[in-house]
Scaffold this motif. Sequence first.
Motif, PDB file in Angstrom:
ATOM      1  N   SER A 184      25.637  46.157  37.528  1.00 25.10           N
ATOM      2  CA  SER A 184      25.995  44.750  37.312  1.00 25.10           C
ATOM      3  C   SER A 184      27.419  44.454  37.759  1.00 25.10           C
ATOM      4  N   LYS A 243      30.020  46.368  37.770  1.00 30.49           N
ATOM      5  CA  LYS A 243      31.072  47.089  37.048  1.00 30.49           C
ATOM      6  C   LYS A 243      31.032  48.574  37.399  1.00 30.49           C
ATOM      7  N   LYS A 288      28.841  49.967  30.563  1.00 37.25           N
ATOM      8  CA  LYS A 288      28.999  48.913  31.569  1.00 37.25           C
ATOM      9  C   LYS A 288      27.729  48.094  31.808  1.00 37.25           C
ATOM     10  N   ARG A 308      28.242  51.495  40.541  1.00 40.40           N
ATOM     11  CA  ARG A 308      28.363  50.296  39.718  1.00 40.40           C
ATOM     12  C   ARG A 308      27.020  49.899  39.143  1.00 40.40           C
TER      13      ARG A 308
END
Length: 112
Positions: free
Chosen positions: A30, A32, A101, A28
Motif C-alpha cells: 500500500s 509503504k 504497514k 512496499r
Amino acid sequence: MLDTDFRMLAMGLPGAVEHAHMNHPDFRVSGKIFASLGYPDGAWGTVMLTPEEQQHFIAENPEGFQPAPGSWGEQGCTSAHLASVDHHQVRAALIAAWRDKAPRRMTEHFQE
C-alpha cells in the motif's frame, strides 16, 4: 540466506511490490516501505519493525539483527545480516514489518 531468498520471502506477502529507494531495492505494501535490500551493502537486508519487535529479534539473534544506525534504528528500523539469519527468522521479521504497514483488511485474512 541469500538476497534472492529475502526478496522471495518479501514478495510472497500479500500486496507486496518491489520498487527502489536511494538506489536500493525496497518492498512496499500500500505504498509503504516494510523492507529493503543492499544497505549498507549486499550482505544486508532491512526490516521496518517497531522498537519492541526490534528488541525481540535482536534478543533472538544478536549476530543476525541489529538496529540501523541513528534515529532510524531508534524507531525500529532493523538491519539483518543475511549470512547470520535463517529462513524462519527473516520470514518472521518480514511478516512483522509487513503487518505494521499493511491495511487492516489485508492483515485480518493473512494466514502465516
